[in-house]
Design an enzyme around this catalytic site. Sequence first.
Site, PDB file in Angstrom:
ATOM      1  N   SER A  11     -38.616 -30.903 -11.613  1.00 29.26           N
ATOM      2  CA  SER A  11     -39.047 -31.772 -10.505  1.00 29.26           C
ATOM      3  C   SER A  11     -38.876 -31.033  -9.190  1.00 29.26           C
ATOM      4  O   SER A  11     -37.990 -30.177  -9.058  1.00 29.26           O
ATOM      5  CB  SER A  11     -38.181 -33.034 -10.483  1.00 29.26           C
ATOM      6  OG  SER A  11     -38.382 -33.758  -9.288  1.00 29.26           O
ATOM      7  N   TYR A  29     -29.927 -36.831  -9.943  1.00 29.36           N
ATOM      8  CA  TYR A  29     -31.224 -36.435 -10.518  1.00 29.36           C
ATOM      9  C   TYR A  29     -31.579 -35.012 -10.057  1.00 29.36           C
ATOM     10  O   TYR A  29     -31.965 -34.156 -10.862  1.00 29.36           O
ATOM     11  CB  TYR A  29     -32.289 -37.437 -10.067  1.00 29.36           C
ATOM     12  CG  TYR A  29     -33.681 -37.195 -10.618  1.00 29.36           C
ATOM     13  CD1 TYR A  29     -34.005 -37.564 -11.921  1.00 29.36           C
ATOM     14  CD2 TYR A  29     -34.671 -36.631  -9.822  1.00 29.36           C
ATOM     15  CE1 TYR A  29     -35.287 -37.373 -12.408  1.00 29.36           C
ATOM     16  CE2 TYR A  29     -35.955 -36.438 -10.303  1.00 29.36           C
ATOM     17  CZ  TYR A  29     -36.254 -36.810 -11.598  1.00 29.36           C
ATOM     18  OH  TYR A  29     -37.525 -36.616 -12.076  1.00 29.36           O
TER      19      TYR A  29
HETATM   20  N1  LIG Z   1     -43.441 -39.518 -12.351  1.00 28.04           N
HETATM   21  C1  LIG Z   1     -43.028 -38.675 -11.428  1.00 28.04           C
HETATM   22  O1  LIG Z   1     -43.363 -38.808 -10.228  1.00 28.04           O
HETATM   23  C2  LIG Z   1     -42.181 -37.490 -11.801  1.00 28.04           C
HETATM   24  C3  LIG Z   1     -41.926 -36.528 -10.818  1.00 28.04           C
HETATM   25  C4  LIG Z   1     -41.135 -35.425 -11.142  1.00 28.04           C
HETATM   26  C5  LIG Z   1     -40.628 -35.295 -12.418  1.00 28.04           C
HETATM   27  N2  LIG Z   1     -40.876 -36.251 -13.359  1.00 28.04           N
HETATM   28  C6  LIG Z   1     -40.300 -36.058 -14.686  1.00 28.04           C
HETATM   29  O2  LIG Z   1     -41.307 -36.216 -15.656  1.00 28.04           O
HETATM   30  C7  LIG Z   1     -40.718 -36.690 -16.871  1.00 28.04           C
HETATM   31  C8  LIG Z   1     -41.501 -37.896 -17.372  1.00 28.04           C
HETATM   32  O3  LIG Z   1     -41.481 -38.896 -16.370  1.00 28.04           O
HETATM   33  P1  LIG Z   1     -42.554 -40.093 -16.329  1.00 28.04           P
HETATM   34  O4  LIG Z   1     -42.771 -40.405 -14.909  1.00 28.04           O
HETATM   35  O5  LIG Z   1     -43.704 -39.767 -17.206  1.00 28.04           O
HETATM   36  O6  LIG Z   1     -41.685 -41.282 -16.961  1.00 28.04           O
HETATM   37  P2  LIG Z   1     -42.159 -42.596 -17.776  1.00 28.04           P
HETATM   38  O7  LIG Z   1     -43.546 -42.969 -17.451  1.00 28.04           O
HETATM   39  O8  LIG Z   1     -41.061 -43.575 -17.546  1.00 28.04           O
HETATM   40  O9  LIG Z   1     -42.116 -42.111 -19.282  1.00 28.04           O
HETATM   41  C9  LIG Z   1     -40.905 -41.629 -19.791  1.00 28.04           C
HETATM   42  C10 LIG Z   1     -41.076 -41.346 -21.252  1.00 28.04           C
HETATM   43  O10 LIG Z   1     -39.844 -40.801 -21.743  1.00 28.04           O
HETATM   44  C11 LIG Z   1     -39.297 -41.687 -22.738  1.00 28.04           C
HETATM   45  N3  LIG Z   1     -37.845 -41.632 -22.603  1.00 28.04           N
HETATM   46  C12 LIG Z   1     -37.113 -41.983 -21.525  1.00 28.04           C
HETATM   47  N4  LIG Z   1     -35.800 -41.798 -21.799  1.00 28.04           N
HETATM   48  C13 LIG Z   1     -35.721 -41.311 -23.058  1.00 28.04           C
HETATM   49  C14 LIG Z   1     -34.650 -40.956 -23.908  1.00 28.04           C
HETATM   50  N5  LIG Z   1     -33.369 -41.061 -23.508  1.00 28.04           N
HETATM   51  N6  LIG Z   1     -34.927 -40.503 -25.152  1.00 28.04           N
HETATM   52  C15 LIG Z   1     -36.199 -40.409 -25.584  1.00 28.04           C
HETATM   53  N7  LIG Z   1     -37.272 -40.734 -24.834  1.00 28.04           N
HETATM   54  C16 LIG Z   1     -37.018 -41.196 -23.580  1.00 28.04           C
HETATM   55  C17 LIG Z   1     -39.944 -43.039 -22.438  1.00 28.04           C
HETATM   56  O11 LIG Z   1     -39.986 -43.917 -23.557  1.00 28.04           O
HETATM   57  P3  LIG Z   1     -38.735 -44.907 -23.882  1.00 28.04           P
HETATM   58  O12 LIG Z   1     -38.337 -45.528 -22.576  1.00 28.04           O
HETATM   59  O13 LIG Z   1     -39.252 -45.872 -24.893  1.00 28.04           O
HETATM   60  O14 LIG Z   1     -37.657 -44.034 -24.438  1.00 28.04           O
HETATM   61  C18 LIG Z   1     -41.346 -42.593 -22.069  1.00 28.04           C
HETATM   62  O15 LIG Z   1     -42.073 -42.236 -23.226  1.00 28.04           O
HETATM   63  C19 LIG Z   1     -39.250 -36.967 -16.556  1.00 28.04           C
HETATM   64  O16 LIG Z   1     -38.453 -35.875 -16.954  1.00 28.04           O
HETATM   65  C20 LIG Z   1     -39.244 -37.075 -15.043  1.00 28.04           C
HETATM   66  O17 LIG Z   1     -37.981 -36.750 -14.501  1.00 28.04           O
HETATM   67  C21 LIG Z   1     -41.644 -37.342 -13.072  1.00 28.04           C
END
Ligand SMILES: NC(=O)c1ccc[n+]([C@@H]2O[C@H](COP(=O)([O-])OP(=O)(O)OC[C@H]3O[C@@H](n4cnc5c(N)ncnc54)[C@H](OP(=O)(O)O)[C@@H]3O)[C@@H](O)[C@H]2O)c1
Length: 258
Positions: free
Chosen positions: A148, A161
């Site tokens: 990130s 984070y």
């Molecule tokens: N969206 C952003 O703006 C952004 C920016 C920078 C970095 N990121 C990074 O991108 C990654 C994905 O984020 P996202 O925005 O796509 O999140 P999201 O839409 O909330 O999706 C998260 C996914 O991870 C799964 N998950 C969460 N905790 C888990 C665990 N302990 N074990 C197994 N699966 C788990 C969730 O399913 P379940 O809840 O059913 O487990 C879901 O499939 C993360 O690492 C986040 O830090 C996101």
Amino acid sequence: MTAQRWRLDGQTALITGASAGIGLAIARELLGFGADVMIVGRDIDMLESARDDLADEFPAQAIHALAADVSDDEDRREILDWVEDHADGLHILVNNAGGNITRPAIDYTEDEWRNIFETNLFSAFELSRYAHPLLARHAASAIVNVGSVSGLTHVRSGAVYGMTKAAMHQMTRNLAVEWAEDGIRVNAVAPWYIRTRRTSGPLADPYYYEQVIDRTPMRRIGEPEEVASAVGFLCLPAASYVTGECIAVDGGFLRYGF
Ligand SMILES: NC(=O)c1ccc[n+]([C@@H]2O[C@H](COP(=O)([O-])OP(=O)(O)OC[C@H]3O[C@@H](n4cnc5c(N)ncnc54)[C@H](OP(=O)(O)O)[C@@H]3O)[C@@H](O)[C@H]2O)c1
């Protein structure tokens, strides 16, 4: 020959957190390049629905799903046992699952901040180590860590984070050097605001949204597919001499001083 460098036919990819958001887009991207995928998330219904959607789109490819929590070490070991049972080694590991609680640093309980470390960082380190023998079985394999921009500069995510993502970026550089001789490339991506379930809350506030857009030279929120494309590139044979790198997918955020 050139076309093959942009394909992943016959390769198996394990993607954590792939039932929604960025992880699901990564699974779709890698399937599009011809890979078989193994997807992990905690909520079984959401996971199965994601697998069914992907299977409709890519009926000729193998799509396996396992409900597991990457913050739990027993589950991490179970994930690797499951991979061993279903595939001949592993070509690609994408450490994408992550989570956060945003608070002032002094307000976190110990359980809260330790859990963010388990979910975002220790999971990626342990899964990479457990997957190492499976990845090393092939002449060329790849790990991509979803970091990130908050691991590179201050954003309003809360200190914990940012700490986990900064360590993930350094882990990427260390493992890239250590495992180069094993044929394993290790890279990362660093997204800024991407439109997913976890960002829908803060971005629904028009004032906050405007503040985000003001700090983004491209003046828009990113889409999960735009992160998935960068991850896809890093997985491809086309990126065969790229390791230890981090690609920001941020609409110019990190380059914007004033
Ligand atoms: N969206 C952003 O703006 C952004 C920016 C920078 C970095 N990121 C990074 O991108 C990654 C994905 O984020 P996202 O925005 O796509 O999140 P999201 O839409 O909330 O999706 C998260 C996914 O991870 C799964 N998950 C969460 N905790 C888990 C665990 N302990 N074990 C197994 N699966 C788990 C969730 O399913 P379940 O809840 O059913 O487990 C879901 O499939 C993360 O690492 C986040 O830090 C996101």
